[in-house]
Design a protein around this motif. Structure first.
Motif, mmCIF file in Angstrom:
data_model
loop_
_atom_site.group_PDB
_atom_site.id
_atom_site.type_symbol
_atom_site.label_atom_id
_atom_site.label_comp_id
_atom_site.label_asym_id
_atom_site.label_seq_id
_atom_site.Cartn_x
_atom_site.Cartn_y
_atom_site.Cartn_z
ATOM 1 N N LEU A 1 -4.297 0.112 6.681
ATOM 2 C CA LEU A 1 -4.693 1.491 5.498
ATOM 3 C C LEU A 1 -4.168 2.950 5.974
ATOM 4 C CD1 LEU A 1 -6.191 -1.165 4.602
ATOM 5 C CD2 LEU A 1 -8.114 0.492 3.478
ATOM 6 N N LEU B 1 0.900 -1.073 -0.089
ATOM 7 C CA LEU B 1 -0.029 0.084 0.000
ATOM 8 C C LEU B 1 1.163 1.223 0.067
ATOM 9 C CD1 LEU B 1 -2.667 -0.935 2.466
ATOM 10 C CD2 LEU B 1 -3.170 -0.200 0.110
ATOM 11 N N ASP C 1 -7.994 -2.902 -2.848
ATOM 12 C CA ASP C 1 -7.206 -3.896 -2.039
ATOM 13 C C ASP C 1 -7.465 -5.073 -2.021
ATOM 14 O OD1 ASP C 1 -6.464 -5.193 0.611
ATOM 15 O OD2 ASP C 1 -6.002 -3.461 1.421
ATOM 16 N N ILE D 1 -6.908 2.624 -5.706
ATOM 17 C CA ILE D 1 -6.087 1.571 -5.253
ATOM 18 C C ILE D 1 -7.299 0.333 -4.795
ATOM 19 C CG2 ILE D 1 -4.541 0.446 -3.781
ATOM 20 C CD1 ILE D 1 -3.137 2.881 -3.653
ATOM 21 N N ILE E 1 -3.411 -4.192 -4.461
ATOM 22 C CA ILE E 1 -2.524 -4.829 -3.768
ATOM 23 C C ILE E 1 -2.847 -5.793 -3.010
ATOM 24 C CG2 ILE E 1 -1.776 -2.227 -3.059
ATOM 25 C CD1 ILE E 1 -3.038 -4.330 -0.243
ATOM 26 N N ILE F 1 -8.525 4.179 -1.387
ATOM 27 C CA ILE F 1 -8.353 2.639 -1.130
ATOM 28 C C ILE F 1 -9.550 2.023 -1.154
ATOM 29 C CG2 ILE F 1 -6.963 0.873 -0.126
ATOM 30 C CD1 ILE F 1 -5.123 3.116 1.189
#
Ligand SMILES: *Cc1c(COP(=O)(O)O)cnc(C)c1O
Length: 363
Positions: A92, A67, A157, A155, A179, A133
């Protein structure tokens, strides 16, 4: 979280699934003498990229490192705002803070427990964030539409969900970067480890550059984020059995839903998770209706069954109000679910929960 205080005979909350294949793979990696910087990390990278259908995967030392390096590589700078789900792993906000940026908690959607697209829109207007995220929470692919635009980087996750498709795209290919974590309790377990996935050449280059410090000038972001070949050997085996593990998780989830449906109807003590397409059931979570999760965790523990509150609240006093996350932190309890959970153990969990809901006066 992984049942550290388990007594003999307890049913652990989570447990890695492995066999002789993993044992042999680690032994072979050991015997090769290449414990870091060897061929297994590169092999894992190409298989992960292939599975998600992206151009690049870069193996790193942890999910948090993945991350952090993704945020840095996308250009998140000190003082920037980054939206994160208010109900999520503390890794996070830690990754955002490591970039000296500010994490902004955004409320989640009840049921999917992933970041709310509507609340994220509001937060975009209020904070002009650089990135968001989005977590595929508990194994359910999160909605990814409506985040793009305004220079906002997305992003995805995938620590909880990988290897499936949602909205015609593979998990891991639905944002500017994705990720993964290979921590011992995750979907793909390798002890520790992580990866960044992306189509961007620039981002891939940046992550490769910053994970390694040797023979480079001093830099505060070069924190040694490399993955070991021992971890890569394990992750390769886990990836090989991923479809089998997902099928097993779905089978266990179906049985929970069949057996717990009548208990929920009779006691009114909890709501079952919704059955949605693409769910891989990394976690099977119940929303308690009348009592906080801590009480159920305790009364299950007395029966030798380890359940947990799956995430702990990390938010501070100045953070925006997020009522759904408040409720989730208080009311969500996670039951044991992993491919090696036997039918007998699952039966004990179901009976234990029924007892906790009736005897303990949950009504
Ligand atoms: C565990 C987890 C991480 C962090 O991974 P580590 O490998 O433990 O650093 C990030 N995101 C989610 C959703 C996680 O569950």
């Amino acid at each position: 979280m992984s049942g550290i205080n388990a007594r003999p005979g307890d049913i652990p909350h989570s447990k890695p699934s492995f066999g002789e294949r993993e044992v042999q793979a680690v032994v072979a990696a050991l015997r090769s003498g290449q414990w870091s910087g060897g061929p297994r990390v590169s092999e894992l990278e190409s298989l992960l990229a292939g599975r998600a259908g992206v151009a690049h995967a870069i193996g790193v030392g942890s999910g948090l490192g993945a991350l952090r390096l993704a945020l840095l590589g996308l250009g998140v700078e000190p003082g920037d705002h980054v939206l994160v789900p208010a109900y999520s792993c503390v890794a996070l906000p830690n990754a955002v803070l490591a970039c000296r940026a500010k994490p902004i908690p955004v409320d989640v959607t009840r049921g999917s427990w992933s970041i709310s697209p509507e609340k994220a829109q509001e937060a975009c207007a209020a904070f002009q964030p650089k990135a968001i995220i989005v977590v595929n929470m508990f194994g359910l692919p999160a909605p990814m539409n409506g985040f793009e635009g305004n220079g906002l980087f997305v992003i995805e996750d995938c620590a909880h969900a990988f290897g499936v498709r949602a909205d015609h795209r593979h998990c891991g290919a639905r944002g500017d970067a994705a990720i993964m974590s290979f921590h011992a309790t995750k979907l793909l377990a390798a002890g520790e480890g992580g990866a960044v996935l992306t189509d961007s050449e620039t981002l891939a280059h940046s992550v490769r550059n910053f994970r390694e410090y040797a023979n480079k000038p001093p830099h505060g972001n070069r924190l040694n984020d490399k993955m070991t070949d021992l971890a890569a050997a394990l992750a390769l085996c886990q990836l090989e059995r991923l479809d089998e593990m997902i099928a097993e998780r779905r089978r266990l989830a179906r049985r929970y839903t069949e057996c717990l449906g009548p208990v929920a109807a009779q006691t009114g003590a909890f709501l079952l998770p919704e059955w949605r397409p693409g769910h891989i059931w990394y976690r099977y979570v119940l929303e308690l209706t009348q009592r906080s999760a801590a009480g159920v965790v305790e009364s299950m523990r007395e029966q030798g069954i380890l359940t947990v509150k799956p995430v702990e609240d990390w938010r501070g006093l100045g953070d925006p109000p997020c009522p759904v996350a408040d409720r989730a932190y208080d009311r969500i309890v996670s039951l044991p679910i992993y491919p090696s959970l036997t039918e007998e153990a699952q039966t004990r969990v179901i009976a234990g929960l029924e007892q906790a809901c009736t005897r303990r006066g949950l009504r």
